[in-house]
Write a protein that holds these residues in place. Structure first.
Motif: not given
Length: 323
Positions: A32, A90, A278
């Motif tokens: 990420y 992200d 996430l």
């Protein structure tokens, strides 16, 4: 033949095991991208960022961090966030009110988590603590009782004191705290002397000019002043002015006492929220903004001596000591 089948079976199992070991705990091997917008570098915000990173690491996430500091300049926060949006991160971690505001102004789509924010609702970051918004949530840095307890401590042990307040009037975070200080002081013996600053270069002069008018100092978690706290500590020590602060990390730089929180813990909790977003696919709108869980009286004994504080034995049973 059986023996060969057993050998082949062992090889296959081993290959599967090795493949599993080479994959992170999510099973997808994803890395990420997280943009970190921090308003200024000082111990409290640094501790919050450390806690944030630790939470993601503990949960097994692979992360590439892009850390950007605004160096205490409000003009830098929006361009930092704009760059994160252009890079397609992200998630954005906004560390302090201006940085979180800059991120929110830059995107309605990328999830944002924040901490080191005192009044998320008053600053316009969220609609309410329970219903934060479509792409933002986090953990505030002010326990509901922290300022009240600090003010009552000053009133009890420094009766009728004139309390010196130095802060940046351009920081919503600071205005909220100063209002809370004055509200907590209603009905006490305390009075207030104020100096405002626009940048860290003005902090020492503000501290110098307050000498003679103030009996004690109370430096709230104002990013501008805390980033130049050494200059205030120097004045407090030279002039024997007990200096109360807004959080324990400022004690390590020479503050005398505070009812405060550990910024590492609120950063860690914010990191756990980031993991929920996430890894688990949770929406920020479904994650309420949180307060710190507990406060504690912290005292720096060396600072107390340097600032001419008359020691009270009651404090030995009340406080944790910071060096």
């Amino acid at each position: 033949m059986k023996r060969w089948l057993q050998v082949i079976g062992i090889i296959v199992v081993s290959m599967i095991f090795l493949a599993a070991c080479g994959t992170d705990s999510q099973g997808d091997g994803k890395t990420y991208k997280v943009g970190v917008s921090q308003f200024v570098e000082h111990p409290s915000l640094d501790r919050a960022y450390e806690g944030f990173q630790a939470a993601l690491k503990d949960k097994g996430l692979k992360v590439d961090y892009d850390f950007q500091s605004a160096q205490g300049d409000q003009n830098n926060v929006k361009p930092i966030a704009d760059n994160f949006v252009a890079d397609g991160v992200d998630l954005i971690f906004g560390n302090a009110t201006p940085s979180a505001m800059g991120a929110l102004q830059a995107t309605n789509d990328i999830p944002i988590v924040f901490t080191s924010v005192t009044d998320a609702v008053g600053a316009g970051l969220v609609k309410s603590m329970d219903e934060p918004g479509e792409n933002i949530t986090g953990v505030v840095d002010l326990h509901p009782d922290a300022i009240k307890e600090t003010v009552l401590f000053i009133d009890k042990y420094f009766n009728s004191a004139a309390v010196g307040l130095i802060y940046n009037a351009g920081e919503q975070n600071s205005i909220a705290q100063i209002d809370a200080v004055k509200e907590a002081a209603e009905g006490t013996s305390l009075s207030f002397v104020e100096r405002t600053v626009a940048n860290s270069a003005e902090v020492q002069q503000a501290a110098t000019t307050i000498v003679g008018d103030a009996d004690v100092l109370y430096i709230v978690t104002d990013n501008t002043v805390v980033s130049a706290l050494d200059s205030v500590v120097g004045v407090a020590n030279d002039q024997k002015l007990p200096m109360f602060v807004g959080e324990p990390d400022s004690l390590e730089k020479g503050g005398f006492a505070t009812y405060g929180i550990d910024y590492y813990t609120i950063g860690y909790r914010t990191g756990e929220m980031a993991v929920e977003i996430l890894k688990d696919g949770k929406k920020t709108a479904d994650i309420p903004v949180e307060n710190p869980q507990e406060i504690q009286l912290y005292i720096n004994k060396e600072a107390a001596e340097a600032q001419g504080v008359e020691w009270n034995d009651e404090w030995d049973d009340m406080a944790k000591y910071v060096e």
